[in-house]
Structure formats: C-alpha cells, structure tokens
Design an enzyme around this catalytic site. Structure first.
Site, PDB file in Angstrom:
ATOM      1  N   ARG C  31       0.832  -1.214   0.000  1.00  0.00           N
ATOM      2  CA  ARG C  31       0.000   0.000   0.000  1.00  0.00           C
ATOM      3  C   ARG C  31       0.856   1.249   0.000  1.00  0.00           C
ATOM      4  NH1 ARG C  31      -4.390  -1.914   4.359  1.00  0.00           N
ATOM      5  NH2 ARG C  31      -5.208  -3.625   3.139  1.00  0.00           N
ATOM      6  N   ARG C 104      20.639  -7.301   7.638  1.00  0.00           N
ATOM      7  CA  ARG C 104      20.025  -8.617   7.745  1.00  0.00           C
ATOM      8  C   ARG C 104      21.048  -9.679   8.109  1.00  0.00           C
ATOM      9  NH1 ARG C 104      22.022  -9.296   2.802  1.00  0.00           N
ATOM     10  NH2 ARG C 104      22.111 -11.411   1.923  1.00  0.00           N
TER      11      ARG C 104
END
Lengths: 145, 145, 145
Positions: C31, C104
């Site tokens: 979105r 990460r």
C-alpha cells in the site's frame, strides 16, 4: 512410537541438509555473478541456479507431507526408500538445471514420478485405514483369505 | 495412534493434490504464453497465474502446521472440516486470481479467516493442555461442574 | 502422546503468528509503495521487505522439520527453547533487512547457527535411536557406566 517414524525422521533431516546445500549454491552464485539481495534477476546462469533452489524449496513441504503420510499409513521402509530416491532426483535436477534448462527435465519427471507413487501409497494406506476403521472391512485379510 | 490423525492425513493428501493442480496450471500457462523457465515475468495474465500458485505454495506449510495442531490439540473432525473449507477457498482464490487481481480478494479473506479459526483452535487446545498438564486445572471439567 | 509434543506445538503456532506478522508487513508495504499484486518489483525499500518475507517463508518448513525431529528424538524442551531463539532471530532478520541489506546479515547468521544446532540435535537423537534399535547399543548407558 519413535520406531514407527525413525526412518522418516532420518530422511527428513537428510532432506534439510540437501536444501542447505542448494541455498549455499545460491549464495555462492550471488558472489560469482555479483548479484546482491534483494535482487533476484541477472544472467540466465544465475537465474537457473536461483530458480532451481526456489523450485526445490517449494516442493519440500509437499515432499515431507507425502513422505510422512505414506510412511505412517502404508509402509515406513518403502516410504523412506522412495524418499531417498526423491532426494537423489532433486540433486540431479539442481545439477541439471544449473547446466541448462533442458537438462532439468529428465530428473524433474523422475522426481515427480516418485511423488505420485508416494501419493498413491498415502491414498491407499489412508483408504485402507478408513475401510477397516469405519466399515470394518479389512481388504488385506480378504485378499489373503 | 493412527485413528487420531487419519482425517488430518486425508486432508493433507487432498491438499497436496490441489497444489499439484496449481502447478499443472502454471506449466500450462507457460506453454500458452511461451514463457520458458527460468523466466517468471510476462504478461499480467501469466503473472497472475504464477503468483497465485506461489502464494498457495507459501501458505501450504502454514496451513498444514495449523491443521495438525488444531486436530491434535482441539478436535480432529473440526480441524479436518475447516481444512476442507480452506482447500475450497484456495481453489476459488486461484480461479479468481487467474481472472483478475480483484477477484482473488474475497476467497483470500475467506481462506485467511479459516486460518485464523485454526490458529484459535490450536491455541485454545494447547493452552488447555498446558493448564491441565502443569497447573492441574481442567477448564472443561470446571465448566461442566 | 501429547505431552511429548505440546512444547513443539506451541512453538509451531507462535511461528505461524510470526509468519502472519511478516505477511501483514508486505501487505502494508504494497500500500505504502503503491505496488499491486501480481507485481513483485519496485523500489529497494519494498523489495527488501518482500524478499525478507519470502526468505522467512522459505525457511519455515525447514525450521519446523528440524524443530520436530530434534524435539522427538533429542529433547523437547531444548528444541522448543532453540525454536523460540530462532523465531527471535527471524524477527531481528526481518526488521534488519527492512532497514538495509547489510543489517540482515547478523541475525541471519544467528538464525542459521540455531538451525545447525537443531540439525546436530536431530542427527544425534536419530543416530542414538538407530544404534539402540538396530545394534542394541545404548551409548548413554555406556557413558554413564
């Protein structure tokens, strides 16, 4: 209980080790071709290795689900033997796909064939259980009589 | 032991067959649109089918994990019935997504709703086991008294 | 039977909830960046979140397979504790990858380390079962003698 699943457990751990090997091959290919995460596109040589690993990952839960149903409801030893064959087919698939797209096909068909045998074994074993559990019909005893 | 899992096993094998159907649809779409592996991009019609299959694959282990926990710790029959509903929702999702992106939404919400019910059943069943195992508190007996 | 798997079941359901959280983050990112399915490429900020979720999904079946073998054949409590650590490592991995590709790495190494410990526990537990089941050799009794 463990004696009914120890062969399935052993094949499961072997399968995890194979997946680890495929992941390491992708990490290695990322270095060779200089493609850092999160990128997943690159030269066909890289994309084939990447897609081979993704495909093997995608089938891993399906394989485990069938291995365990076939082993629990049909025959543990047979399911484990088919499981080892499947892991071998997946290894050939990965090596083949790395070389060329067409070389992935033969081991892919072989591996898929094994999965269908596992489907058949699972379905027969579960059907046999349903028949004897709900209908009181023991097909094996009928055949032996 | 098998009588506590035979319905879960049957739904698991049905789920595998559904995944096989989705994979065959992708193979068929690759031929129709002329997109050979390792390529995964193409016209939206192809990408929707491809993504529908990837999404179903991604949720398959999650579905199996919940199906089995709910079946073992809450109620096998209820878990299996919810499992069948989920497989139906996934079929509608796949067919819907193939037609258009927006048509995947309704069955996606339906399937996700079933997964949350399976989460709730699993969590309640495991919580009930913890309370009776560690605290010696049997909530069902208390409610019945 | 359930007392031998209730901790594994609890960690499994927690793992599913974590996967649900990751999926919601991808939906939210779609979105924010205006990237509608079936599209999966976009700015690096989106692709990192997307790839983080895909990577966690890919490892989820491997994690569950190891958690359960280690719990059934080695020690349920230890396997569940390692499982919780793994879920924590995956959370850090997701948050880190969202911030930058390099962030990460540390939680990825940590999580992979836990998986290797689960592999070792599974393999030792299964090997111990094989030795006592087929050879009649109980290593633990020998060590204690």
């Amino acid at each position: 209980m463990l004696d009914q699943i120890h062969l399935l457990a052993a094949v499961t751990v072997l399968g995890v080790l194979e997946q680890a090997y495929f992941v390491l091959q992708v990490i290695y290919a990322r270095r060779v071709f200089g493609i850092s995460p999160p990128k997943i596109s690159g030269p066909p040589e890289f994309e084939r290795i990447f897609r081979a690993q993704v495909n093997c990952s995608e089938y891993f839960p399906i394989f485990l689900a069938l291995l365990w149903q076939a082993g629990l409801f049909f025959h543990q030893g047979l399911a484990a033997a088919l499981g080892l064959l499947y892991l071998y087919a997946r290894y050939c698939y990965f090596i083949g796909y790395r070389a060329s797209s067409s070389k992935r096909l033969a081991p892919m068909y072989f591996g898929t064939g094994i999965l269908w045998i596992l489907v058949a074994a699972s379905a027969l074993g579960i059907l046999h259980f349903f028949l004897s559990h709900y209908v009181g019909l023991n097909v094996l005893q009928l055949l032996a009589a």
